[in-house]
Design an enzyme around this catalytic site. Structure first.
Site, PDB file in Angstrom:
ATOM      1  N   ARG A 568     -15.950   3.268   4.681  1.00 41.83           N
ATOM      2  CA  ARG A 568     -16.901   3.602   3.613  1.00 41.83           C
ATOM      3  C   ARG A 568     -16.924   4.786   3.177  1.00 41.83           C
ATOM      4  O   ARG A 568     -17.241   5.868   4.044  1.00 41.83           O
ATOM      5  CB  ARG A 568     -18.267   2.998   3.795  1.00 41.83           C
ATOM      6  CG  ARG A 568     -18.337   1.531   4.511  1.00 41.83           C
ATOM      7  CD  ARG A 568     -18.011   0.481   3.569  1.00 41.83           C
ATOM      8  NE  ARG A 568     -18.009  -0.626   4.054  1.00 41.83           N
ATOM      9  CZ  ARG A 568     -18.474  -1.666   3.574  1.00 41.83           C
ATOM     10  NH1 ARG A 568     -18.886  -1.810   2.572  1.00 41.83           N
ATOM     11  NH2 ARG A 568     -18.428  -3.115   4.220  1.00 41.83           N
ATOM     12  N   VAL A 569     -17.032   5.540   2.097  1.00 42.03           N
ATOM     13  CA  VAL A 569     -17.163   6.749   1.916  1.00 42.03           C
ATOM     14  C   VAL A 569     -18.500   7.607   2.080  1.00 42.03           C
ATOM     15  O   VAL A 569     -18.630   8.404   2.714  1.00 42.03           O
ATOM     16  CB  VAL A 569     -16.842   7.126   0.236  1.00 42.03           C
ATOM     17  CG1 VAL A 569     -15.257   7.198  -0.084  1.00 42.03           C
ATOM     18  CG2 VAL A 569     -17.731   6.240  -0.602  1.00 42.03           C
ATOM     19  N   ASP A 570     -19.677   6.553   1.998  1.00 46.64           N
ATOM     20  CA  ASP A 570     -20.877   7.101   2.769  1.00 46.64           C
ATOM     21  C   ASP A 570     -20.832   7.307   4.185  1.00 46.64           C
ATOM     22  O   ASP A 570     -21.659   7.847   4.653  1.00 46.64           O
ATOM     23  CB  ASP A 570     -21.807   5.826   2.689  1.00 46.64           C
ATOM     24  CG  ASP A 570     -21.991   5.408   1.092  1.00 46.64           C
ATOM     25  OD1 ASP A 570     -21.572   6.298   0.248  1.00 46.64           O
ATOM     26  OD2 ASP A 570     -22.481   4.224   0.671  1.00 46.64           O
ATOM     27  N   ASP A 571     -19.751   6.627   4.797  1.00 47.66           N
ATOM     28  CA  ASP A 571     -19.852   6.957   6.261  1.00 47.66           C
ATOM     29  C   ASP A 571     -18.808   7.832   6.809  1.00 47.66           C
ATOM     30  O   ASP A 571     -18.764   8.251   7.941  1.00 47.66           O
ATOM     31  CB  ASP A 571     -19.341   5.421   6.827  1.00 47.66           C
ATOM     32  CG  ASP A 571     -20.274   4.303   6.793  1.00 47.66           C
ATOM     33  OD1 ASP A 571     -21.527   4.605   6.673  1.00 47.66           O
ATOM     34  OD2 ASP A 571     -19.789   3.056   6.737  1.00 47.66           O
TER      35      ASP A 571
END
Ligand code: ATP
Ligand code: MG
Length: 704
Positions: A568-571
C-alpha cells in the site's frame, strides 16, 4: 530451467493507451540469487498444454491481439463480449460506456450498457437449466467436519431454492432496490440468498459470518436493511459461532439507533442440530428458512434490471481504515466477473473449480458466485478452515472432488508452508491443472513452494491483482502458451485495462519505473459509488490524481513491462530518503528458511526519519534466538541492501489479520510505536480482525 524473455516493452506513452507491445527476444539467463529478482522467469509449464487441450486463448500473441483490440476499439470489444457472455432481455440503447474521471469537470461517474435489460440470477442459473444443464452440479459443498453431510446443489436444485426464497422475500415486502443483509457461513445457501435477491432486484449486502454485532449493526444501518438472512450458528474449525445471537444483538443496536423499521424480518437457516444447540425465536421477527421455503410460491418472476441498477453493496476489508460500502451494478460487473473467471483460469464447463474464499468478501462474490455461475462452472464451496482438523484439509478436498483449478490466498499458502511438505505429499494432486492466488503480493518463496509442492511444477500460477472496487481481476499472468511467469509479479493487464504508474505529482512515468498504480480508462467491473457517500468515492479514488483511478497500491514496472505490487502506498517506508516497499523486505525475510510470515512497518527513527520494524512468525519447530535475529537482519542486507535491514525484529506468534486474511499493518504500526507517544487505546478499529486476541499477545511481546 530458467529463461528470460522480453515479452513486453513499454514505449514512452505520451498519454496514449495501449503502450504495451509484444516483442520476442528470447535468451537464457544466469541463475539469480536474490529472492526478488525480475530476471527470474518461467514459461507456463508445457505439461499444462499437454494435459489441458481446450484454451480460450491459444498463445501470448493472440492474448496481445485481443488486448490491443480491447484498448483501441473498446466499444466494439465490450459489446461483442457482452453479447457473447451474457443473455440480455434487451440490448442497451445508448453508448456502451460513458464516464467522467476528472473531478474538475463535474461529478465522477461511469456507466456501462445503460438502457440494457438483464438479470444476474437468470444469467447464472435459469438459462443453464433452460439449455438442458439442470442436472449438472453447481456446488459440491464441503462442511467444517470431514464427516459432515452438507448438501450440494445441481443447477436445477439451485433454481428451485432461489425461486422459493425470492418469492418469500417478495411476500415479506422486499422490493426492487431494497437492501437485504446476509450474514451466513460459507455454504451454498449463502449463494442462494444472494441470487434470490438478484432475482427480484433487491441489493444484497453480505457481511462476514465472523464479524461482531457492532460491525453488523453498522452495516445494517448504513444500508437501512429491513430483512436479514442468517443462520442459527456454525462451527468454524473448533470454534462455535453463535450467528443468530450476534444478529439479534446487532438488530437491537440498529433499531435503537435508527427505529423499528430496520430488520423487520429475519430468515434463519437451521445449520445445527436443535437438540444440541437451540436458539430463541421471536415470533414477530424470526422465521426458519425451511418453514419459509416450504410455504412459499414455487415460482418467482424475474425482475429485469437496467444494466446500471445496483446488484450489491460490499464493504472493503478495512485494512487501511473504516470500511467503504462499495456499490456494483448489474451489467458491467456481471460481464467483468464472468470474463475474468473464464480467461484467468481458462475455465470451461466440465472442469471442477475450487475457490477457497468466503462469500463475505469480494473474491467470493466474483469468483464463487457470479463469475463461475455465469460460466456454468462446477465448483466446490468450503465452509471450514484449511487447518482443521489438520493442515492437509485443502489438499484432501482437492483430491476428493478432483479439483482442476484451485484459487486461494498467499497468506494461506504461507500458513500451510509452515507445517512442512508432508501434508501436501500425503494427498493426490494429479487432478490440479492450474493454481491461482489473490489478496496480497505472493512472495517468490511462497510462489515457488506452491508451484513445486502443490502443483508439481506442471501448473501455471495465476497471481491476480485486484480490489473490491475493481469487481474483478485487473493484472494477472495469463495462462497461455509462450507467456513467461515471474514469481512475485502479478504481470500484465487484463483486456481493457490500462494501468499507469505515476509519481507524487501525478505525472505518468514511462518504461521501467516505480510509483503509484492508477488506472486510466473505465472498465465494466469498476465500482460506481460508495454507498451513501459519493464524495468519499471521489476523494478516495479520483482526487489524488486528476483523471485517474488511484488504487492506493504502489508498484514497479520492470523493463519487460511486468507489474510488481510493492504494497500500500500508505505503508511505504522512507528510510533516509529512500522509499522502501513493504513487500520486498517481507519477501527477503520469508526467503530465510526459518520464517513462515513477516510483516514490515515504519517506526519513527531519530536519524533516518523512519526505521524498519519487522514482525516475524517462525516456522514450526524454530526457536526465536538472538542469533536468528542477527541472521535475519543479515539475510535482508544480503538480498536487497543494507538500507533495508530491519532495525527491530519483533517475534510474532501470529499476525493480526482481517477475516479475508490480510495483514492489518495500521495496527502493527501502532504497536511498533507503543511507549513513545502511543498507548494501547490508540490502536483504532479492530472490529474487522479475525482474532483480536493476537493484538494483546503482540503488545505483550513488545520490546522482548
Ligand atoms: P480497505 O480498502 O478497506 O483498506 P482492502 O484494500 O484490504 O481494505 P480489498 O479490496 O479486499 O480490501 O483488498 C484489495 C487490496 O488487496 C489491494 O488494494 C492490494 O493491496 C491487495 N491485493 C489483492 N490482490 C493482490 C495481489 N495479487 N498482489 C498484490 N496485492 C494484492
Ligand atoms: Mg482497499
Amino acid at each position: 530451467k530458467c529463461r528470460r524473455q522480453r515479452w513486453f516493452k513499454t514505449r514512452p506513452s505520451r498519454g496514449r493507451v495501449g503502450s504495451i507491445h509484444c516483442c520476442t527476444n528470447l535468451r537464457e539467463t544466469k541463475q539469480a540469487t536474490q529472492p526478488v529478482e525480475e530476471d527470474w522467469s518461467y514459461p507456463v509449464p508445457s505439461e499444462y498444454f499437454d494435459r489441458v487441450t481446450n484454451h480460450h486463448v491459444k498463445n501470448i500473441e493472440e492474448y496481445m491481439r485481443i488486448y490491443e483490440r480491447s484498448i483501441r476499439q473498446p466499444d466494439e470489444f465490450w459489446s461483442d463480449m457482452a453479447t457473447q457472455v451474457l443473455s440480455w432481455k434487451q440490448l442497451w440503447d445508448k453508448q456502451v460506456c460513458s464516464y467522467n474521471f476528472d473531478v474538475k469537470r463535474g461529478p465522477i461517474f461511469c456507466e456501462w450498457f445503460k438502457g440494457g435489460k438483464l438479470n444476474a440470477c437468470y444469467n447464472c442459473v435459469d438459462r443453464h437449466v433452460e439449455a438442458g444443464y439442470g442436472d449438472q452440479v453447481a456446488y459440491y459443498a464441503e462442511g467444517n467436519e470431514e464427516s459432515s453431510d452438507l448438501r450440494g446443489y445441481t443447477y436445477r436444485e439451485l433454481l428451485d431454492y432461489i425461486e422459493r426464497l425470492a418469492s418469500a422475500l417478495k411476500s415479506r415486502g422486499v422490493q426492487k432496490g431494497d437492501v437485504v443483509a446476509i450474514y451466513m457461513p460459507n455454504i451454498p445457501e449463502l449463494a442462494i440468498a444472494m441470487l434470490a435477491c438478484a432475482r427480484i432486484g433487491a441489493i444484497h449486502s453480505v457481511v462476514f459470518g465472523g464479524f461482531s454485532a457492532e460491525s453488523l449493526a453498522n452495516r445494517l444501518m448504513d444500508a437501512k436493511s429491513r430483512v436479514i438472512i442468517t443462520c442459527d450458528g456454525y462451527r468454524r474449525g473448533e470454534k462455535m459461532v453463535p450467528l443468530k445471537t450476534v444478529a439479534d444483538t446487532a438488530a437491537e443496536l440498529a433499531r435503537e439507533a435508527m427505529g423499528n423499521n430496520l430488520v423487520e424480518h429475519k430468515i434463519i437457516y437451521q445449520k445445527l442440530n436443535p437438540t444440541e444447540y437451540s436458539v430463541t425465536m421471536d415470533s414477530h421477527v424470526d422465521e426458519w428458512w425451511h418453514d419459509v421455503l416450504s410455504k412459499s410460491e414455487k415460482h418467482c418472476a424475474i425482475e429485469w434490471m437496467d444494466a446500471e441498477d445496483p446488484l450489491f453493496v460490499l464493504y472493503t476489508s478495512g485494512s487501511t481504515g473504516r470500511p467503504k460500502g462499495i456499490v456494483h451494478t448489474t451489467g458491467g460487473y456481471l460481464l467483468y466477473a464472468a470474463l475474468t473467471h473464464r480467461y484467468a483460469f481458462n475455465y470451461h464447463p466440465g472442469s471442477v473449480y475450487f475457490c477457497t474464499a468466503d462469500c463475505g468478501w469480494i473474491t467470493g462474490h466474483s469468483y464463487v458466485v457470479y463469475g463461475p455461475l455465469v460460466n456454468r462452472a462446477t465448483q466446490v464451496i468450503f465452509e471450514g478452515v484449511p487447518t482443521y482438523p489438520d493442515a492437509d484439509r485443502l489438499w484432501k478436498i482437492s483430491a476428493k472432488y478432483k479439483v482442476n483449478q484451485l484459487y486461494t490466498a498467499p497468506t494461506l499458502i504461507r500458513s500451510l508452508m509452515r507445517f512442512g511438505e508432508k501434508y501436501v505429499k500425503n494427498c493426490r494432486r494429479d487432478s490440479l491443472t492450474l493454481l491461482a492466488t489473490v489478496g496480497e503480493p505472493i512472495n517468490p518463496e511462497a510462489w515457488k513452494w506452491f508451484s513445486r509442492e502443490v502443483g508439481e511444477n506442471r501448473c501455471p500460477i495465476v497471481d491476480t491483482w485486484w480490489q473490491t472496487e475493481t469487481g474483478g481481476h485487473m493484472i494477472l499472468p495469463p495462462p497461455v502458451q509462450g507467456f513467461y511467469q515471474k514469481p512475485g509479479s502479478a504481470s500484465i493487464p487484463f483486456f481493457g485495462i490500462v494501468p499507469v504508474v505515476v509519481n507524487e505529482k501525478g505525472e505518468e512515468l514511462s518504461g521501467e519505473c516505480e510509483g503509484y498504480l492508477c488506472i486510466k480508462k473505465p472498465w465494466p467491473g469498476m465500482l460506481r459509488t460508495v454507498l451513501g457517500d459519493h464524495s468519499r468515492m471521489e476523494s478516495t479514488y479520483f482526487s489524488p490524481f486528476r483523471g485517474l483511478y488511484m488504487s492506493g497500491d504502489g508498484c514497479k514496472r520492470d523493463k519487460d513491462g511486468y507489474y510488481w505490487l510493492t504494497g500500500r502506498v500508505d505503508d511505504v517506508i522512507n528510510v533516509s530518503g529512500h522509499r522502501i516497499g513493504t513487500a520486498e523486505v517481507e519477501s527477503a525475510l520469508i526467503a530465510h528458511g526459518s520464517v513462515a510470515e513477516a510483516a514490515v512497518v515504519p517506526v519513527p527513527h531519530d536519524i533516518k526519519g523512519q526505521g524498519i520494524y519487522a514482525y516475524v512468525t517462525l516456522r514450526e519447530g524454530e526457536e526465536p534466538t538472538e542469533e536468528l535475529r542477527r541472521a535475519l537482519k543479515h539475510a535482508v542486507r544480503e538480498h536487497i541492501g543494507a538500507i533495508c535491514s530491519p532495525d527491530v525484529i519483533h517475534w510474532a506468534p501470529a499476525l493480526p489479520k482481517t477475516r479475508s486474511g490480510k495483514i492489518m499493518r495500521r495496527i502493527l504500526r501502532k504497536i511498533a510505536e507503543l511507549g513513545t507517544n502511543v498507548s494501547q487505546s490508540d490502536l483504532g478499529d479492530i472490529s474487522t480482525l479475525s482474532d483480536p486476541q493476537v493484538v494483546e499477545t503482540l503488545v505483550s511481546l513488545h520490546g522482548k
